[in-house]
Write a protein that holds these residues in place. Structure first.
Motif, short mmCIF file in Angstrom:
data_model
loop_
_atom_site.label_atom_id
_atom_site.label_comp_id
_atom_site.label_asym_id
_atom_site.label_seq_id
_atom_site.Cartn_x
_atom_site.Cartn_y
_atom_site.Cartn_z
N THR A 134 0.84 -1.20 0.00
CA THR A 134 0.00 0.00 0.00
C THR A 134 0.87 1.25 0.00
OG1 THR A 134 -1.75 -1.15 1.20
CG2 THR A 134 -1.81 1.24 1.22
N TYR A 213 -0.70 5.18 9.35
CA TYR A 213 -1.48 3.94 9.34
C TYR A 213 -2.54 4.05 10.43
CZ TYR A 213 2.07 1.92 6.29
OH TYR A 213 2.90 1.66 5.23
N VAL A 235 -3.51 6.05 5.28
CA VAL A 235 -3.99 4.69 5.05
C VAL A 235 -4.99 4.35 6.16
CG1 VAL A 235 -3.38 2.28 4.72
CG2 VAL A 235 -1.78 4.08 4.02
#
Length: 324
Positions: A134, A213, A235
């Motif tokens: 990602t 994250y 993300v």
């Protein structure tokens, strides 16, 4: 008769019932697994509560486990009886036995125990795709990890640190801060007591992070966007505090031409070759000692309700497993 945790109506942890459930014989392409350990993950609470829709009602909860193949359906070539295997995907793992599509089973190397596997397949493979695909974390970067002492968080901290990046982790208590630091976090922020956006700016001398994250969701948005460098990435991979509310895509422009993604493990391991590559990369970093899998809570299968209460009460760290 084998036992399982069943959900007859969605709701809180009290809807989890412990029942005798007959095991179906494996159909074509399926294997029957005697489970040695079952993973407990936050996504389980989404299915239990009804946030995510289960395929049918009633249903057996749980998305990962590890055990031994005890029977095969017609046409199975990927595994054989007696194989040690693990999986993450289709719900139904809170059970002593279950059938599973053989092409989605992952053979376990001897270096990985059943308990480790049950504690890491979903969380560990999630960490793998987050840091390797990602967003490709590289040495010298700065990364913010929310819920750094949680199941995915502790794996992320170790993995990111092993890649040479600086890890900043948000946590809910000093005990969790100590745990995150012991697992690779360079800096920890007590999000309940500190202005974590301000602290990220202080730690980075105003330079902010290449990537955030975020498995928390509602409570960490939009603050996460203020912790990212121009052209960096947010993300959002979980909703522990609830889903992020809809927002204008223009916000990403205003915050510095940011990238935003809402990935899922299923998309990254849809093909068997990707599933195996993801799992074997995970097994390699665990076997090498770069990443340890902290299974910090163990419950009897019948105590799944307690496991969910502890998880949603943020009383857990690392991985939790059920033992049939």
């Amino acid at each position: 008769m084998p036992e399982a945790i069943r959900v007859h109506q969605t709701g809180g942890p009290e809807v989890l019932t412990f029942e005798d459930v007959p095991t179906a014989s494996p159909g074509p392409g399926e294997a029957l697994i005697r489970q040695h350990a079952c993973g407990v993950n936050y996504i389980d609470t989404y299915y239990r509560s009804g946030l995510y829709k289960a395929p049918s009602i009633p249903f057996t909860l749980g998305a990962e486990g590890a055990g031994e193949v005890i029977a095969l359906g017609e046409g199975v070539t990927q595994v054989k009886v007696g194989d040690r295997v693990a999986y993450s995907g289709a719900i139904g793992s809170y059970a002593a036995e279950r059938t599973y599509p053989a092409e989605r089973l992952i053979p376990l190397p001897e270096a990985i125990s059943y308990e480790q596997a049950a504690g890491m397949m979903l969380k560990g493979m999630t960490a793998q795709y987050l840091v390797r695909r990602t967003f490709t974390v590289e040495s010298g970067q700065t990364v913010l990890v929310h819920a750094a002492a949680g199941g995915v968080g502790l794996i992320l901290c170790q993995w990111i640190k092993s890649l040479g990046a600086t890890v900043i982790g948000t946590v809910g208590s000093e005990e969790k801060a100590e745990l995150a630091r012991a697992n690779g976090a360079d800096h920890t922020i007590l999000y309940r007591k500190e202005d974590w956006v301000k602290r990220v700016a202080e730690i980075t001398d105003g330079k902010k992070c290449e990537v955030v994250y975020d498995g928390v969701g509602k409570d960490t948005f939009p603050g996460s966007l203020d912790c990212i460098k121009p052209r960096g990435m947010w993300v959002s991979f979980g909703n522990a505090s609830g889903p992020v509310e809809p927002f204008s895509i223009l916000t990403l422009a205003q915050k510095g031409s940011l990238f935003a993604t809402r990935p899922t493990l299923a998309s990254y391991v849809a093909e068997r070759k990707d599933l195996l590559a993801t799992a074997y990369d995970l097994f390699d970093v665990v076997a090498s000692g770069k990443v340890a899998i902290p299974v910090n809570q163990r419950y009897a299968l019948k105590d799944a309700r307690k496991a969910h209460e502890d998880l949603e009460g943020r009383g857990t760290t690392g991985s939790s497993i059920l033992l049939p």
